[in-house]
Design a protein around this motif. Structure first.
Motif, PDB file in Angstrom:
ATOM      1  N   ALA A   1       0.833  -1.201   0.000  1.00  0.00           N
ATOM      2  CA  ALA A   1       0.000   0.000   0.000  1.00  0.00           C
ATOM      3  C   ALA A   1       0.865   1.248   0.000  1.00  0.00           C
ATOM      4  O   ALA A   1       1.980   1.265   0.540  1.00  0.00           O
ATOM      5  N   LEU A   2       0.360   2.308  -0.607  1.00  0.00           N
ATOM      6  CA  LEU A   2       1.059   3.579  -0.567  1.00  0.00           C
ATOM      7  C   LEU A   2       0.996   4.171   0.849  1.00  0.00           C
ATOM      8  O   LEU A   2       0.073   3.863   1.613  1.00  0.00           O
ATOM      9  N   PRO A   3       1.964   5.028   1.193  1.00  0.00           N
ATOM     10  CA  PRO A   3       1.979   5.617   2.542  1.00  0.00           C
ATOM     11  C   PRO A   3       0.990   6.776   2.666  1.00  0.00           C
ATOM     12  O   PRO A   3       1.381   7.944   2.759  1.00  0.00           O
ATOM     13  N   ALA A   4      -0.297   6.460   2.668  1.00  0.00           N
ATOM     14  CA  ALA A   4      -1.336   7.488   2.766  1.00  0.00           C
ATOM     15  C   ALA A   4      -1.273   8.174   4.124  1.00  0.00           C
ATOM     16  O   ALA A   4      -1.122   7.519   5.155  1.00  0.00           O
ATOM     17  N   ARG A   5      -1.389   9.497   4.118  1.00  0.00           N
ATOM     18  CA  ARG A   5      -1.301  10.271   5.350  1.00  0.00           C
ATOM     19  C   ARG A   5      -2.376  11.341   5.392  1.00  0.00           C
ATOM     20  O   ARG A   5      -2.738  11.929   4.373  1.00  0.00           O
ATOM     21  N   LEU A   6      -2.859  11.605   6.591  1.00  0.00           N
ATOM     22  CA  LEU A   6      -3.772  12.711   6.852  1.00  0.00           C
ATOM     23  C   LEU A   6      -3.002  13.794   7.599  1.00  0.00           C
ATOM     24  O   LEU A   6      -2.331  13.510   8.602  1.00  0.00           O
ATOM     25  N   HIS A   7      -3.099  15.035   7.114  1.00  0.00           N
ATOM     26  CA  HIS A   7      -2.413  16.172   7.734  1.00  0.00           C
ATOM     27  C   HIS A   7      -3.445  17.219   8.138  1.00  0.00           C
ATOM     28  O   HIS A   7      -4.315  17.587   7.339  1.00  0.00           O
ATOM     29  N   ILE A   8      -3.337  17.692   9.349  1.00  0.00           N
ATOM     30  CA  ILE A   8      -4.186  18.775   9.848  1.00  0.00           C
ATOM     31  C   ILE A   8      -3.267  19.799  10.504  1.00  0.00           C
ATOM     32  O   ILE A   8      -2.488  19.458  11.413  1.00  0.00           O
ATOM     33  N   GLY A   9      -3.325  21.054  10.054  1.00  0.00           N
ATOM     34  CA  GLY A   9      -2.393  22.037  10.587  1.00  0.00           C
ATOM     35  C   GLY A   9      -2.968  23.438  10.611  1.00  0.00           C
ATOM     36  O   GLY A   9      -4.019  23.719  10.025  1.00  0.00           O
TER      37      GLY A   9
END
Length: 332
Positions: free
Chosen positions: A217-225
């Protein structure tokens, strides 16, 4: 080259894509994920600010949150270079505003992990393998009134093992996939210098190296800033301050990484000198934490901007090559 460094380079060269993330401090890298170098930061400005960049606007945001280029005022061309013990990387980007619509951007990135010797059972060289990863992409961003930016990036990713000579026990050829980034930025109050950014990055099909069951799987990431430009009574108008903070997590809210960034600039006419700093905190499941600071400088004059950054970590630095970033941006 000292023997210890030569041995380290030979050994680490084969597993560099998996180990890069330790030196670059990217969020939550795991062995069951593919294309981990999609998490490697691009851009000296963002890197110097601890990669807390998801709520930031400007051309460098094309590598972080596509919504950040929506209000680009003029075309801009950028060259980004990064280097550590494991690889050298170069990236190009071109962004053009479209009146009444938003902005369009194209990007290209090459990571070169170097050439490694192929050896026989007795350790004799019989060939070589050159490992590289290539990314090309396109971005579209637009605005919704004075308070909302939105953007989408589509990228093609390829990891290559180019082998010459005899290639026994080597996986030669190329593995490819595609990835999508989706981003949003909001100013809760249009007149306030407070911004919120949200992005989902590296969404896409699995990366197949040998066969479909082995695909990762691809390194999916959620970012909140968030990003904020503080002002204080008595502060000279020429002094510009900014602070950023961000949470980066694997989709599913596991293996969090906390990022902080700050910059202080002094403007004289059309020129500006900026000093930046950042910090990354990544708690581990074992109760310990992985932390690390970063520092950088920026100088802009007219339509030209030069940024430098350095990550202070132990892996690449201990092997004699501190992670270093250089970025040049030119307004067209």
């Amino acid at each position: 080259m000292p023997l210890t460094r030569l041995v380290a380079r030979r050994l680490l060269g084969w597993c560099a894509p998996a180990l890069l993330l330790a030196g670059a401090r990217s969020a939550g890298a795991q062995a069951n994920e593919g294309a981990l170098d999609l998490l490697i930061p691009i851009g000296a400005r963002a890197t110097a600010m601890g990669t807390a960049f998801i709520a930031e606007e400007g051309s460098e945001a094309i590598w972080w949150n596509p919504a950040g280029i929506a209000r680009q005022a003029r075309p801009e061309f950028a060259i980004d270079h990064l280097e550590n013990f494991f690889f050298k990387g170069d990236a190009l980007s071109l962004i053009a505003p479209v009146k009444g619509v938003g902005a369009l951007g194209v990007t290209a990135r090459l990571f070169n992990y170097g050439e490694q010797d192929n050896t026989d059972g007795l350790g004799n060289p019989i060939g070589s393998t050159l490992r590289r990863s290539i990314v090309v992409g396109g971005t579209f961003a637009t605005t919704f009134g004075p308070r909302v930016n939105a953007g989408l990036t589509y990228r093609l990713y390829q990891f290559r093992n180019d082998c010459s000579g005899l290639c026994e026990n080597q996986v030669a050829g190329a593995s490819a996939t595609s990835a999508v980034d989706i981003g949003l930025q909001i100013r809760p109050v249009s007149s306030s210098p407070f911004r919120v950014g949200i992005a989902l990055r590296n969404l896409g099909p699995r990366l197949q190296v040998k066969d479909q069951p082995q695909a990762d799987a691809l390194p999916a990431r959620l970012h909140i800033g968030v990003s904020y430009d503080p002002t204080f009574s008595g502060l000279a108008p020429a002094v510009k301050l900014r602070g950023t903070a961000e949470l980066a997590t694997r989709v599913g809210f596991t293996e969090h990484e906390f990022r902080l960034g700050a910059q202080a600039g002094y403007m004289a006419g059309t020129s500006m000198l900026v000093i930046r700093g950042g910090y990354v905190l990544k708690p581990s499941t074992g109760g310990e934490a992985s932390t690390g600071p970063s520092l950088g400088l920026g100088l802009s004059s007219g339509r030209v901007q030069l940024d430098l950054a350095r990550i202070f970590e132990s892996l690449s630095t201990g092997l004699g090559k501190p992670p270093t970033y250089v970025s040049i941006r030119v307004g067209l």
